[in-house]
Design a protein around this motif. Structure first.
Motif, PDB file in Angstrom:
ATOM      1  N   GLU A 286      -9.863   9.884  -8.700  1.00  0.00           N
ATOM      2  CA  GLU A 286      -9.715  11.159  -9.406  1.00  0.00           C
ATOM      3  C   GLU A 286     -10.770  12.168  -8.975  1.00  0.00           C
ATOM      4  O   GLU A 286     -10.489  13.368  -8.870  1.00  0.00           O
ATOM      5  CB  GLU A 286      -9.813  10.907 -10.918  1.00  0.00           C
ATOM      6  CG  GLU A 286      -8.631  10.138 -11.482  1.00  0.00           C
ATOM      7  CD  GLU A 286      -8.926   9.535 -12.858  1.00  0.00           C
ATOM      8  OE1 GLU A 286      -7.975   9.092 -13.517  1.00  0.00           O
ATOM      9  OE2 GLU A 286     -10.113   9.495 -13.264  1.00  0.00           O
ATOM     10  N   GLU A 287     -11.975  11.699  -8.713  1.00  0.00           N
ATOM     11  CA  GLU A 287     -13.078  12.606  -8.388  1.00  0.00           C
ATOM     12  C   GLU A 287     -13.163  12.958  -6.909  1.00  0.00           C
ATOM     13  O   GLU A 287     -13.849  13.916  -6.539  1.00  0.00           O
ATOM     14  CB  GLU A 287     -14.399  11.973  -8.835  1.00  0.00           C
ATOM     15  CG  GLU A 287     -14.524  11.840 -10.349  1.00  0.00           C
ATOM     16  CD  GLU A 287     -15.822  11.174 -10.774  1.00  0.00           C
ATOM     17  OE1 GLU A 287     -16.524  10.624  -9.879  1.00  0.00           O
ATOM     18  OE2 GLU A 287     -16.134  11.189 -11.971  1.00  0.00           O
ATOM     19  N   GLN A 288     -12.474  12.200  -6.062  1.00  0.00           N
ATOM     20  CA  GLN A 288     -12.539  12.454  -4.621  1.00  0.00           C
ATOM     21  C   GLN A 288     -11.588  13.587  -4.232  1.00  0.00           C
ATOM     22  O   GLN A 288     -10.395  13.531  -4.513  1.00  0.00           O
ATOM     23  CB  GLN A 288     -12.152  11.185  -3.847  1.00  0.00           C
ATOM     24  CG  GLN A 288     -12.116  11.339  -2.334  1.00  0.00           C
ATOM     25  CD  GLN A 288     -13.512  11.525  -1.734  1.00  0.00           C
ATOM     26  OE1 GLN A 288     -14.516  11.302  -2.389  1.00  0.00           O
ATOM     27  NE2 GLN A 288     -13.560  11.920  -0.488  1.00  0.00           N
ATOM     28  N   PRO A 289     -12.078  14.641  -3.570  1.00  0.00           N
ATOM     29  CA  PRO A 289     -11.162  15.702  -3.108  1.00  0.00           C
ATOM     30  C   PRO A 289     -10.163  15.135  -2.097  1.00  0.00           C
ATOM     31  O   PRO A 289     -10.536  14.384  -1.195  1.00  0.00           O
ATOM     32  CB  PRO A 289     -12.104  16.705  -2.435  1.00  0.00           C
ATOM     33  CG  PRO A 289     -13.470  16.399  -2.984  1.00  0.00           C
ATOM     34  CD  PRO A 289     -13.487  14.925  -3.245  1.00  0.00           C
ATOM     35  N   MET A 290      -8.902  15.474  -2.270  1.00  0.00           N
ATOM     36  CA  MET A 290      -7.842  14.984  -1.396  1.00  0.00           C
ATOM     37  C   MET A 290      -7.117  16.170  -0.768  1.00  0.00           C
ATOM     38  O   MET A 290      -6.737  17.113  -1.480  1.00  0.00           O
ATOM     39  CB  MET A 290      -6.843  14.127  -2.183  1.00  0.00           C
ATOM     40  CG  MET A 290      -7.453  12.952  -2.938  1.00  0.00           C
ATOM     41  SD  MET A 290      -7.983  11.601  -1.861  1.00  0.00           S
ATOM     42  CE  MET A 290      -8.343  10.303  -3.069  1.00  0.00           C
ATOM     43  N   LYS A 296      -2.807  13.450  -1.761  1.00  0.00           N
ATOM     44  CA  LYS A 296      -2.526  14.299  -2.912  1.00  0.00           C
ATOM     45  C   LYS A 296      -1.452  13.678  -3.797  1.00  0.00           C
ATOM     46  O   LYS A 296      -1.545  13.714  -5.036  1.00  0.00           O
ATOM     47  CB  LYS A 296      -2.063  15.684  -2.440  1.00  0.00           C
ATOM     48  CG  LYS A 296      -3.175  16.586  -1.954  1.00  0.00           C
ATOM     49  CD  LYS A 296      -2.624  17.959  -1.583  1.00  0.00           C
ATOM     50  CE  LYS A 296      -3.741  18.903  -1.157  1.00  0.00           C
ATOM     51  NZ  LYS A 296      -3.199  20.226  -0.771  1.00  0.00           N
ATOM     52  N   GLN A 297      -0.441  13.107  -3.166  1.00  0.00           N
ATOM     53  CA  GLN A 297       0.636  12.463  -3.920  1.00  0.00           C
ATOM     54  C   GLN A 297       0.105  11.274  -4.729  1.00  0.00           C
ATOM     55  O   GLN A 297       0.454  11.095  -5.893  1.00  0.00           O
ATOM     56  CB  GLN A 297       1.724  11.994  -2.947  1.00  0.00           C
ATOM     57  CG  GLN A 297       2.890  11.289  -3.626  1.00  0.00           C
ATOM     58  CD  GLN A 297       3.871  10.736  -2.607  1.00  0.00           C
ATOM     59  OE1 GLN A 297       3.956  11.212  -1.468  1.00  0.00           O
ATOM     60  NE2 GLN A 297       4.611   9.717  -3.004  1.00  0.00           N
ATOM     61  N   ILE A 298      -0.750  10.463  -4.103  1.00  0.00           N
ATOM     62  CA  ILE A 298      -1.341   9.315  -4.803  1.00  0.00           C
ATOM     63  C   ILE A 298      -2.181   9.798  -5.984  1.00  0.00           C
ATOM     64  O   ILE A 298      -2.121   9.224  -7.088  1.00  0.00           O
ATOM     65  CB  ILE A 298      -2.206   8.484  -3.832  1.00  0.00           C
ATOM     66  CG1 ILE A 298      -1.331   7.830  -2.764  1.00  0.00           C
ATOM     67  CG2 ILE A 298      -2.996   7.417  -4.590  1.00  0.00           C
ATOM     68  CD1 ILE A 298      -2.116   7.169  -1.642  1.00  0.00           C
ATOM     69  N   LYS A 299      -2.939  10.854  -5.765  1.00  0.00           N
ATOM     70  CA  LYS A 299      -3.791  11.387  -6.831  1.00  0.00           C
ATOM     71  C   LYS A 299      -2.951  11.934  -7.987  1.00  0.00           C
ATOM     72  O   LYS A 299      -3.308  11.761  -9.161  1.00  0.00           O
ATOM     73  CB  LYS A 299      -4.692  12.484  -6.257  1.00  0.00           C
ATOM     74  CG  LYS A 299      -5.844  12.869  -7.165  1.00  0.00           C
ATOM     75  CD  LYS A 299      -6.849  13.714  -6.411  1.00  0.00           C
ATOM     76  CE  LYS A 299      -8.041  14.066  -7.276  1.00  0.00           C
ATOM     77  NZ  LYS A 299      -9.075  14.799  -6.524  1.00  0.00           N
ATOM     78  N   GLU A 300      -1.834  12.560  -7.676  1.00  0.00           N
ATOM     79  CA  GLU A 300      -0.959  13.069  -8.728  1.00  0.00           C
ATOM     80  C   GLU A 300      -0.359  11.931  -9.553  1.00  0.00           C
ATOM     81  O   GLU A 300      -0.116  12.092 -10.752  1.00  0.00           O
ATOM     82  CB  GLU A 300       0.160  13.917  -8.109  1.00  0.00           C
ATOM     83  CG  GLU A 300      -0.280  15.292  -7.659  1.00  0.00           C
ATOM     84  CD  GLU A 300      -0.878  16.111  -8.789  1.00  0.00           C
ATOM     85  OE1 GLU A 300      -0.283  16.144  -9.891  1.00  0.00           O
ATOM     86  OE2 GLU A 300      -1.960  16.699  -8.590  1.00  0.00           O
ATOM     87  N   GLU A 301      -0.130  10.802  -8.917  1.00  0.00           N
ATOM     88  CA  GLU A 301       0.444   9.648  -9.624  1.00  0.00           C
ATOM     89  C   GLU A 301      -0.469   9.148 -10.735  1.00  0.00           C
ATOM     90  O   GLU A 301      -0.025   8.493 -11.672  1.00  0.00           O
ATOM     91  CB  GLU A 301       0.728   8.516  -8.636  1.00  0.00           C
ATOM     92  CG  GLU A 301       1.888   8.756  -7.698  1.00  0.00           C
ATOM     93  CD  GLU A 301       3.213   8.816  -8.420  1.00  0.00           C
ATOM     94  OE1 GLU A 301       3.429   8.003  -9.350  1.00  0.00           O
ATOM     95  OE2 GLU A 301       4.037   9.684  -8.080  1.00  0.00           O
ATOM     96  N   ILE A 302      -1.768   9.409 -10.633  1.00  0.00           N
ATOM     97  CA  ILE A 302      -2.691   8.941 -11.672  1.00  0.00           C
ATOM     98  C   ILE A 302      -3.186  10.092 -12.551  1.00  0.00           C
ATOM     99  O   ILE A 302      -4.160   9.937 -13.288  1.00  0.00           O
ATOM    100  CB  ILE A 302      -3.898   8.204 -11.056  1.00  0.00           C
ATOM    101  CG1 ILE A 302      -4.707   9.127 -10.137  1.00  0.00           C
ATOM    102  CG2 ILE A 302      -3.439   6.964 -10.315  1.00  0.00           C
ATOM    103  CD1 ILE A 302      -5.997   8.516  -9.644  1.00  0.00           C
ATOM    104  N   GLY A 303      -2.494  11.246 -12.456  1.00  0.00           N
ATOM    105  CA  GLY A 303      -2.843  12.345 -13.356  1.00  0.00           C
ATOM    106  C   GLY A 303      -3.743  13.391 -12.760  1.00  0.00           C
ATOM    107  O   GLY A 303      -4.344  14.177 -13.496  1.00  0.00           O
ATOM    108  N   GLY A 304      -3.912  13.412 -11.452  1.00  0.00           N
ATOM    109  CA  GLY A 304      -4.732  14.431 -10.809  1.00  0.00           C
ATOM    110  C   GLY A 304      -6.188  14.326 -11.203  1.00  0.00           C
ATOM    111  O   GLY A 304      -6.745  13.236 -11.318  1.00  0.00           O
TER     112      GLY A 304
END
Length: 606
Positions: A286-290, A296-304
């Motif tokens: 969540e804290e790592q800039p993507m 980005k898609q993976i990060k969105e899957e966990i709520g950004g």
């Protein structure tokens, strides 16, 4: 300093910095431990010495000595965690330095994924000791290990999917701090491991307590009754001994649910402890800039960046820890009598499950993907001289696989011989002839391993590569099966039949074969090999075949635009056999079996 030396230097620097900090940490732990001991002794001595003084005075001694002692205990635990973190940091950097010298013994080899019937992994040494998986694998979670194995077992075949993974690997490769922190957090977990199947089974298990209105009301009823009774006792309206009887009845009633709760805790309790580690990993994501599309898609899957996933799992972990207080008999009796603690916590846990159960598989998928991508990124970081291949669109009528200076990534860089490959149409086959030990089989595996790396989004051991993705299939070391009463020859025929069936259904394949029909006599073998290659041409196949049968080289006369002959020669100079391991055009001329037999003292008739 070349790029590889810079990579080594970065690992050396990180390990040395961690070692210096660890030395400071160990000294600090010693000092804090000594201070804790002195405070405890002082407090205990003071209380004993002044035991005749007032309770206020004794309480003051306790506050001055024992309260700081308890605070230092918590601080001491944090120092020990940091110590373990630094030890792990030193270890993983030393492992990477060893890996740069091709010592991968510290990494999981994935032997449980070995499958002798797989389309290519068994032939290409993808799993097992000294395998490609062991060389690449830097996963620290079960979901990550499973994902990485799945990617190697089933490579990508679409240009866009491969390109997206390449972009993710390129973005993560220079993020050494993030990758190592992620890995260390995963490795620090020492509890009982749980795989995704078990965690998903728990999330999908039916609720036992929350669905019943009476059970949901009981904790509130018991808590309210206790508060009312305590108020009445204070007001001197209710006798204290009568309240004691009521409270004891509540404790006894709580035992009704203990069996079912204990059963759930026994099945899942220990395994769910890993969720605290997963919460930490999710927070790092969540804290790592993507920037790349896949990340980005993976990060969105966990709520950004809202930290929905990590906060939710931390909440569950807190609920599970609170439930564990029932293991303390004293706390169990007090809490259950006052609040129906067991039932209250189980209802809260089931409420969490109802709210987030559908999200848990996605969160585990995100952890697994980042963990596996970090492995590919570490592979890329450790091989700055490797290149990302150019992936072409799949077109039914065309195929291209061209590479310059192709080498085997598992061979030590000082001993690895690089060769080229050119294949620019469909159908097209390269026939490799050559003497024993000249390098035919190694060349086939070099092509297969790099083709696989290219199709999972990793860089390849080549100066340049361009390819059309197609399903890889090999037959290099077909084995007989005593269990299935299956001969070596029949096993090979089954593999060839599988290839033909796939081609007939329209699948686009890239085929690598070593010595077709090894299990039959030379006449049958030659006749069958000719027929098989002709059928491959009819079915628009592409591939490479290595053989000792020089007559297969005459197939170029039948298919002059679609077959090319190459060879590995054995050179005999001053009665000594030498190998260049360099691919040459044409059909091999020198065979070395008789020469080697004579050198070993075995009589060979002229």
């Amino acid at each position: 300093m070349n790029i590889l030396e810079e990579t080594k230097a970065s690992y050396h620097r990180i390990a040395e910095e961690a070692r210096l900090e660890l030395n400071k940490m160990q000294r600090q732990i010693y000092r804090i431990g000594t201070l804790r001991l002195l405070l405890f002794i002082a407090g205990l001595t003071g209380i004993i010495y002044f035991r005749a003084e007032s309770w206020t005075f004794l309480g003051g001694i306790a506050c001055v000595t024992l309260l700081p002692f308890l605070l230092l205990v918590k601080y001491h635990n944090r120092l020990f965690y940091r110590k373990e973190y630094l030890e792990q940091k030193i270890a993983i950097n030393e492992q990477e330095l060893a890996a740069l010298d091709h010592d991968t013994s510290a990494f999981d080899e994935g032997k449980e994924f070995t499958d002798a019937t797989h389309l290519y992994t068994f032939d290409l040494d993808v799993f097992g000791p000294h395998s490609l998986f062991q060389y690449i694998n830097r996963t620290s979670t079960q979901p990550g290990k499973t994902r990485l194995a799945a990617w190697l077992n089933r490579h990508l075949e679409e240009k866009n999917a491969i390109f997206q993974r390449q972009e993710a690997v390129k973005e993560l490769a220079p993020e050494l701090k993030f990758r190592q922190h992620f890995r260390i957090l995963g490795l620090l977990y020492k509890g009982e491991s749980a795989d995704e199947t078990e965690l998903k089974a728990w999330s999908q298990s039916p609720d036992v307590f929350r669905t019943k209105k009476l059970l949901r009301a009981l904790p509130l009823l018991v808590t309210g009754t206790n508060l009312l009774c305590i108020a009445l006792v204070i007001a001197d309206i209710l006798p204290a001994n009568l309240y004691g009887i009521i409270w004891t009845c509540f404790v006894a009633a709580g035992f009704v649910f203990t069996g079912r709760i204990s059963k759930m805790q026994a099945v899942y309790g220990k395994k769910l402890q890993i969720l605290s580690t997963y919460a930490n990993l999710l927070r790092q994501i969540e804290e790592q800039p993507m920037q790349s599309a896949l990340l980005k898609q993976i990060k969105e899957e966990i709520g950004g960046e809202k930290q929905q996933a990590s906060l939710a799992i931390r909440r569950l972990n807190k609920l599970m820890d609170e439930l564990d207080q029932r293991n303390n008999v004293f706390m169990y009796v007090i809490l259950n009598g006052l609040f129906f603690w067991e039932l209250r916590q189980m209802i809260r846990i089931e409420t969490w499950k109802e709210q987030y159960a559908a999200d848990l598989p996605r969160w585990l998928e995100a952890i697994g993907q980042i963990d596996a991508l970090n492995s590919l990124a570490t592979f890329a970081y450790n091989h700055p001289d490797y290149t990302y291949p150019n992936i072409l669109d799949k077109v039914p009528s065309s195929f291209r696989f061209c590479a310059t200076a192709l080498g085997h990534p598992l061979m030590h860089r000082d001993r690895c011989v690089h060769n080229d490959l050119t294949m620019e149409k469909r159908p097209y086959f390269i026939i490799i002839t050559g003497a024993n030990m000249a390098g035919k089989s190694t060349y086939l595996r070099t092509i297969g391993v790099n083709y696989l790396l290219a199709c999972i989004g990793a860089p390849v051991c080549a100066r340049q590569m361009e390819l059309t993705p197609a399903r890889l299939i090999t037959s290099l070391r077909t084995s007989d099966s005593l269990n299935d009463n299956e001969s070596y020859f029949f096993a090979e025929l089954k593999r060839l039949k599988l290839i033909i069936d796939k081609l007939q259904t329209g699948e686009q394949l890239f085929i690598i074969l070593d010595e077709i029909l090894k299990g039959t006599n030379s006449t049958d073998k030659q006749k069958g090999s000719f027929a098989l290659i002709k059928q491959f041409m009819t079915l628009q196949a592409n591939g490479i075949i290595a053989t000792h049968d020089l007559l297969l080289g005459t197939l170029i006369n039948l298919f002059p635009d679609h077959i090319r002959n190459h060879c590995f020669e054995a050179d005999i100079t001053d009665n000594e056999l030498t190998f260049s391991y360099r691919l040459r055009p044409g059909v091999a001329r020198n065979m070395n079996a008789c020469f080697l037999m004579k050198k070993m003292g075995i009589t060979v008739a002229e």
